[in-house]
Design an enzyme around this catalytic site. Structure first.
Site, PDB file in Angstrom:
ATOM      1  N   HIS A  61      53.948  16.871 -36.276  1.00  0.00           N
ATOM      2  CA  HIS A  61      53.502  15.485 -36.385  1.00  0.00           C
ATOM      3  C   HIS A  61      54.670  14.572 -36.021  1.00  0.00           C
ATOM      4  O   HIS A  61      55.776  15.049 -35.734  1.00  0.00           O
ATOM      5  CB  HIS A  61      52.966  15.187 -37.788  1.00  0.00           C
ATOM      6  CG  HIS A  61      53.971  15.319 -38.885  1.00  0.00           C
ATOM      7  ND1 HIS A  61      54.571  16.523 -39.230  1.00  0.00           N
ATOM      8  CD2 HIS A  61      54.504  14.394 -39.750  1.00  0.00           C
ATOM      9  CE1 HIS A  61      55.405  16.337 -40.239  1.00  0.00           C
ATOM     10  NE2 HIS A  61      55.382  15.049 -40.570  1.00  0.00           N
ATOM     11  N   HIS A  63      56.431  12.152 -37.648  1.00  0.00           N
ATOM     12  CA  HIS A  63      57.431  11.590 -38.547  1.00  0.00           C
ATOM     13  C   HIS A  63      58.820  11.967 -38.030  1.00  0.00           C
ATOM     14  O   HIS A  63      59.018  13.050 -37.477  1.00  0.00           O
ATOM     15  CB  HIS A  63      57.218  12.093 -39.976  1.00  0.00           C
ATOM     16  CG  HIS A  63      56.124  11.358 -40.688  1.00  0.00           C
ATOM     17  ND1 HIS A  63      55.462  11.872 -41.778  1.00  0.00           N
ATOM     18  CD2 HIS A  63      55.577  10.125 -40.457  1.00  0.00           C
ATOM     19  CE1 HIS A  63      54.551  10.998 -42.194  1.00  0.00           C
ATOM     20  NE2 HIS A  63      54.603   9.937 -41.411  1.00  0.00           N
ATOM     21  N   ASP A  65      61.627  13.027 -39.159  1.00  0.00           N
ATOM     22  CA  ASP A  65      62.354  14.240 -39.526  1.00  0.00           C
ATOM     23  C   ASP A  65      61.816  15.481 -38.818  1.00  0.00           C
ATOM     24  O   ASP A  65      62.369  16.572 -38.977  1.00  0.00           O
ATOM     25  CB  ASP A  65      62.358  14.450 -41.045  1.00  0.00           C
ATOM     26  CG  ASP A  65      60.965  14.507 -41.654  1.00  0.00           C
ATOM     27  OD1 ASP A  65      60.019  13.942 -41.066  1.00  0.00           O
ATOM     28  OD2 ASP A  65      60.807  15.116 -42.734  1.00  0.00           O
ATOM     29  N   HIS A  66      60.776  15.299 -37.986  1.00  0.00           N
ATOM     30  CA  HIS A  66      60.222  16.427 -37.246  1.00  0.00           C
ATOM     31  C   HIS A  66      60.351  16.279 -35.731  1.00  0.00           C
ATOM     32  O   HIS A  66      60.018  17.215 -35.005  1.00  0.00           O
ATOM     33  CB  HIS A  66      58.747  16.617 -37.618  1.00  0.00           C
ATOM     34  CG  HIS A  66      58.553  17.042 -39.038  1.00  0.00           C
ATOM     35  ND1 HIS A  66      58.288  18.349 -39.403  1.00  0.00           N
ATOM     36  CD2 HIS A  66      58.626  16.337 -40.192  1.00  0.00           C
ATOM     37  CE1 HIS A  66      58.191  18.424 -40.727  1.00  0.00           C
ATOM     38  NE2 HIS A  66      58.397  17.212 -41.221  1.00  0.00           N
ATOM     39  N   HIS A 139      47.904  15.573 -44.168  1.00  0.00           N
ATOM     40  CA  HIS A 139      49.106  14.779 -44.401  1.00  0.00           C
ATOM     41  C   HIS A 139      48.799  13.298 -44.204  1.00  0.00           C
ATOM     42  O   HIS A 139      47.656  12.918 -43.924  1.00  0.00           O
ATOM     43  CB  HIS A 139      50.218  15.249 -43.457  1.00  0.00           C
ATOM     44  CG  HIS A 139      51.574  14.717 -43.784  1.00  0.00           C
ATOM     45  ND1 HIS A 139      52.071  14.632 -45.064  1.00  0.00           N
ATOM     46  CD2 HIS A 139      52.562  14.215 -42.971  1.00  0.00           C
ATOM     47  CE1 HIS A 139      53.284  14.126 -45.043  1.00  0.00           C
ATOM     48  NE2 HIS A 139      53.596  13.852 -43.783  1.00  0.00           N
ATOM     49  N   ASP A 207      54.410  19.612 -44.551  1.00  0.00           N
ATOM     50  CA  ASP A 207      53.787  18.302 -44.692  1.00  0.00           C
ATOM     51  C   ASP A 207      52.266  18.397 -44.782  1.00  0.00           C
ATOM     52  O   ASP A 207      51.538  17.957 -43.900  1.00  0.00           O
ATOM     53  CB  ASP A 207      54.185  17.387 -43.530  1.00  0.00           C
ATOM     54  CG  ASP A 207      55.669  17.068 -43.550  1.00  0.00           C
ATOM     55  OD1 ASP A 207      56.470  18.015 -43.496  1.00  0.00           O
ATOM     56  OD2 ASP A 207      56.027  15.890 -43.630  1.00  0.00           O
ATOM     57  N   HIS A 266      61.400  23.011 -46.305  1.00  0.00           N
ATOM     58  CA  HIS A 266      61.105  21.583 -46.325  1.00  0.00           C
ATOM     59  C   HIS A 266      61.291  21.015 -47.733  1.00  0.00           C
ATOM     60  O   HIS A 266      60.427  20.340 -48.292  1.00  0.00           O
ATOM     61  CB  HIS A 266      59.682  21.320 -45.811  1.00  0.00           C
ATOM     62  CG  HIS A 266      59.477  19.909 -45.333  1.00  0.00           C
ATOM     63  ND1 HIS A 266      59.022  18.915 -46.160  1.00  0.00           N
ATOM     64  CD2 HIS A 266      59.654  19.340 -44.116  1.00  0.00           C
ATOM     65  CE1 HIS A 266      58.924  17.782 -45.476  1.00  0.00           C
ATOM     66  NE2 HIS A 266      59.310  18.015 -44.234  1.00  0.00           N
TER      67      HIS A 266
END
Length: 305
Positions: A61, A63, A65-66, A139, A207, A266
């Site tokens: 996805h 976000h 941090d990914h 999520h 997530d 995570h």
């Protein structure tokens, strides 16, 4: 065989000694990467599997941090000498997001090919050595879990080949090339092979809440890598609000999906000592381990009885 490396175990932000969650898979020297948060290429460099051979990058996805580590990694892949196309897989909007990030790495010596997951996207997706299945997670934004499977063809059946009248000199060729022509007739590999043998699979999910479809999606994999954002069950309401999972919920998925092994990853930045809560997961699914930076394993095909 399938080599797996959990490059990092952090969620939300990198910490001293804890990189953001990403997974690297290797088959016959070719690489698949899932997620690419800030600093991913640093821990990849420490692992030492190289960059040039990455054939596909799957993004769960959008976000930060990914995905925020992607521009630097794309440049590093180019500096390693890659010229052939690299495939990116992810939710709809992937090309828009990546092309925005590419404003700081506009010139790459190889093309990017995008597969945005939609209703018409094949499942699994085949990219080079990899068969990649996907499942919608639960999520705050559209997010996917991924599964990588290696299938194994059946053994060559001598009786089938002899019954067909296929000369021995062509047996190796039909297995290697998939088909061969002899005396005006085409023989395909499936005509001379036995039933498919058991394969191997690895699933990766971060997530998400532990919805039923994920349990079915991961069923039977040898390794399930799953988020454990919070260790203590007292954080369940927070997990629900933020659409994340507890250690116990990840273990429940692993148990329900009858997987071989569970690696938790995570972790919340506030979870400084995840080992204190490992027993919470192991009480539900005993074969649970904590993810660690560059934790690696090699998964072999099951032995035949």
């Amino acid at each position: 065989m399938l080599d797996i490396c959990l490059l990092g175990t952090g969620g939300m932000m990198p910490m001293p000694g804890r990189f953001l969650t990403a997974m690297l898979a290797r088959v016959n020297g070719r690489l698949l990467l899932i997620d690419c948060g800030e600093g991913t290429q640093v821990t990849m460099k420490m692992q030492g599997w190289g960059f040039k051979s990455i054939d596909v990058i799957c993004i769960t996805h959008f976000h930060a941090d990914h995905i925020s580590g992607l521009p630097g990694l794309l440049l590093t892949i180019g500096n390693a000498g890659r010229e052939v196309p690299l495939t990116l897989v992810g939710p709809q909007g992937l090309e828009y997001i990546v092309e925005g990030l590419r404003r700081i790495c506009p010139e790459l010596p190889y093309p990017l090919e995008y597969i945005e997951i939609g209703k018409d996207t094949p499942n699994p997706i085949k990219v080079g050595e990899f068969s990649i299945s996907y499942c919608l997670a639960d999520h705050m934004v559209r997010c996917y879990a991924y599964r990588v499977d290696l299938q194994r063809r059946g053994k060559f059946d001598i009786k089938k080949a002899e019954k067909l009248g296929l000369p021995k000199t062509l047996w190796g060729k039909v297995q290697k090339e998939g088909s061969v022509e002899h005396e005006g007739k085409v023989y395909t590999a499936d005509m001379v092979l036995g039933d498919a043998r058991a394969g191997i699979g690895v699933a990766y999910c971060t997530d998400s809440r532990p919805v039923d479809r994920l349990r079915d999606f991961i069923r039977g994999v040898q390794l399930f890598i799953c988020e454990g954002m919070y260790g203590e069950d007292e954080k369940k309401q927070k997990a629900k609000e933020n659409k994340h999972m507890l250690f116990s919920e990840a273990a429940g998925l692993a148990k329900g999906g009858e997987v071989g092994e569970l690696w938790l990853t995570h972790f919340s930045p506030a979870l400084n000592e995840p080992e204190l809560f490992l027993s919470v997961a192991q009480e539900i699914f005993p074969n649970t381990a904590l993810g660690e930076e560059r934790k690696s394993t090699t998964i072999l095909f099951p032995k035949e009885g």
